[in-house]
Enzyme design. Structure first.
Site, PDB file in Angstrom:
ATOM      1  N   LYS A   1      -1.635  10.456   9.585  1.00 25.20           N
ATOM      2  CA  LYS A   1      -1.139  11.179   9.454  1.00 25.20           C
ATOM      3  C   LYS A   1      -1.383  11.918  10.418  1.00 25.20           C
ATOM      4  CE  LYS A   1       0.911  11.934   5.851  1.00 25.20           C
ATOM      5  NZ  LYS A   1       1.155  12.134   5.210  1.00 25.20           N
TER       6      LYS A   1
ATOM      7  N   PRO B   1      13.143  19.879   9.591  1.00 21.55           N
ATOM      8  CA  PRO B   1      12.047  20.510  10.722  1.00 21.55           C
ATOM      9  C   PRO B   1      10.740  19.457  10.259  1.00 21.55           C
ATOM     10  CG  PRO B   1      12.697  22.018  10.220  1.00 21.55           C
ATOM     11  CD  PRO B   1      13.693  21.344   8.872  1.00 21.55           C
ATOM     12  N   ASP B   2       9.799  18.918  10.826  1.00 23.77           N
ATOM     13  CA  ASP B   2       8.929  18.992  10.609  1.00 23.77           C
ATOM     14  C   ASP B   2       7.360  19.911  11.373  1.00 23.77           C
ATOM     15  OD1 ASP B   2       5.822  18.358   9.942  1.00 23.77           O
ATOM     16  OD2 ASP B   2       6.196  16.466   9.838  1.00 23.77           O
ATOM     17  N   ILE B   3       7.461  21.157  10.385  1.00 23.75           N
ATOM     18  CA  ILE B   3       6.769  22.233  10.848  1.00 23.75           C
ATOM     19  C   ILE B   3       5.359  21.816  11.434  1.00 23.75           C
ATOM     20  CG2 ILE B   3       5.676  24.381  10.486  1.00 23.75           C
ATOM     21  CD1 ILE B   3       7.601  24.741   7.584  1.00 23.75           C
TER      22      ILE B   3
ATOM     23  N   ASN C   1       9.182  21.012  -4.972  1.00 22.30           N
ATOM     24  CA  ASN C   1       7.783  19.927  -5.610  1.00 22.30           C
ATOM     25  C   ASN C   1       7.198  21.069  -6.317  1.00 22.30           C
ATOM     26  OD1 ASN C   1       6.148  21.032  -4.138  1.00 22.30           O
ATOM     27  ND2 ASN C   1       7.246  20.444  -2.078  1.00 22.30           N
TER      28      ASN C   1
END
Ligand code: C5P
Length: 416
Positions: free
Chosen positions: A357, A320-322, A223
């Site tokens: 979030k 993985p969501d750090i 991105n």
């Protein structure tokens, strides 16, 4: 030039602060015009003293024209910057909050170490009891000489911050240590001397930039994140006294030398680097635009268009969501700042997304920006933010520099 500084240069919290620059005779004198301009652009009030040696290279008129006020020489003006009668050798000591002497000659180091008051700059330094920064520049043999090294040790012992010269070729044609440090380092050192040290003793980790997920031997999924928000966070925390570990995806901007940088490429590498640092940290800011998915690798070879069918597909696996993993696994006392890059029609809609979030990631503070709004988000210098903390306190910040956003986010995280 001025790369690391660019993340701090738009910080408006230094406006109105007062700094004194002492300039000695060296070919590097001319660089101080750039340093002065950058400081003035940030709204600082800067006064200058040129030694007789400096005047062999640059003129008082140059610094006056750029906006320094006043410019002292050995021939003292009788009036200060407010038009009042003044003792010129005492004025910086009464008004400036920090003093930088750069370039500092070998003789200036000797005068400072000896407590001399035989010229305007030495007298001003003697009458100054705030933070003193000294950046020497000279021939490498003069720098290496025991007399100079003794003077440097004396100054260090007294609490003077020495910005040791760099290596390279010097104007006299020699090679070695003697070059004035970069303008970036001079500027950042000035700001650090003026910044509140309210993060001193804190260990801070920042993730920043994009990640790159390779697919074939030449292509990757990524991105357009520039890492500028994270660079602003790392720089601000360092200026305020924190020990900073920056876990950087590809293409992140340069950071101050004092920030420890860990360069990674993929989301998994970023996760591993962040995870191994995290247990030692007090604060974490997760500003990286981590790729949520990685393509299942085609292989090391380049995928050829010959033989590829239209609409061929690539499969993805989740990363993985750090932020979420480290936030949920944190120990007592660790604080977490998360980010959300969203496409939202307006700030209220953005805030609604940010609320969800913050809850999912269990962040103490969550800062959302609309990446679809003009002048905001990826690759820009400014951001409009919807910010929310765990106590339900919400704020909407209209467009401001990432440096200011970073400064305010740390202040908020410290008190949440
Ligand atoms: O879920 P989303 O990607 O929108 O969340 C954004 C926040 O989560 C950012 O703070 C980002 O750095 C972090 N994040 C992460 N690891 C991921 C995805 C997002 O740390 N794999």
């Amino acid at each position: 030039m001025m790369d690391a500084f660019s993340s701090a240069a738009q910080n408006t919290s230094f406006a109105g602060r007062r700094l004194h620059l002492g300039i000695c005779g060296s070919i590097a004198c001319y660089k101080m015009a750039d340093v002065l301009r950058a400081l003035l652009k940030m709204g600082l009030h800067v006064s200058v003293t040129l030694t007789d040696g400096a005047r062999q290279f640059v003129t008082p008129g140059l610094f006056e024209a750029l906006g320094a006020m006043p410019v002292f020489t050995n021939h003292a003006p009788r009036q200060d910057s407010f038009g009042e009668e003044a003792f010129a050798h005492l004025e910086p000591g009464q008004r400036a909050e920090a003093m930088l002497i750069a370039p500092a000659s070998a003789d200036a180091l000797a005068r400072l170490a000896g407590g001399r008051a035989c010229d305007m700059l030495s007298a001003q330094a003697l009458a100054f009891d705030g933070p003193l920064l000294v950046a020497p520049a000279m021939n490498p043999r003069m720098w290496a000489h025991a007399a100079t090294q003794d003077n440097v040790a004396t100054l260090r012992r007294r609490g003077v911050r020495i910005l040791a010269p760099g290596n390279g070729s010097t104007a006299c044609g020699d090679q070695g240590q003697g070059r004035l440090v970069s303008s970036d380092e001079l500027l950042l050192a000035c700001l650090q001397a003026l910044a509140p040290q309210d993060m001193a003793g804190l260990r801070v980790m920042v993730t920043l930039g994009p990640t790159r997920e390779p697919w074939d031997g030449v292509r990757f999924w990524s991105n357009p994140s520039s890492g500028r928000m994270g660079a602003a966070l790392a720089t601000a925390a360092w200026l305020r006294g924190a020990t900073v570990e920056a876990v950087c995806g590809p293409g992140c901007p340069p950071l101050p030398d004092g920030v420890r940088r860990h360069d990674v490429r993929t989301a998994r590498e970023m996760f591993e680097a962040a995870q191994s640092l995290w247990s030692e940290m007090d604060l974490g800011a997760f500003s990286a635009a981590v790729a949520d998915f990685s393509p299942v690798p085609y292989g090391e070879a380049k995928f050829k268009k010959e033989g590829a069918s239209d609409g061929f597909s690539v499969s993805f696996t989740s990363n993985p969501d750090i932020l979420r993993t480290l936030s949920l696994g944190r120990r007592e006392g660790q604080k977490v700042l998360g980010f959300a890059a969203e496409t939202a029609p307006d700030m209220d809609a953005l805030m609604t997304l940010v609320r969800g979030k913050r809850q999912r990631k269990q962040a103490d503070l969550l800062a959302g920006n609309a990446v679809n709004a003009p002048g905001c988000g990826f690759g820009t210098d400014s951001n409009s933010m919807a910010v929310l903390d765990k106590n339900g306190h919400e704020e909407i910040w209209t467009s401001q520099s990432k440096a200011d956003v970073a400064w305010k986010l740390w202040s908020w995280l410290l008190r949440v």
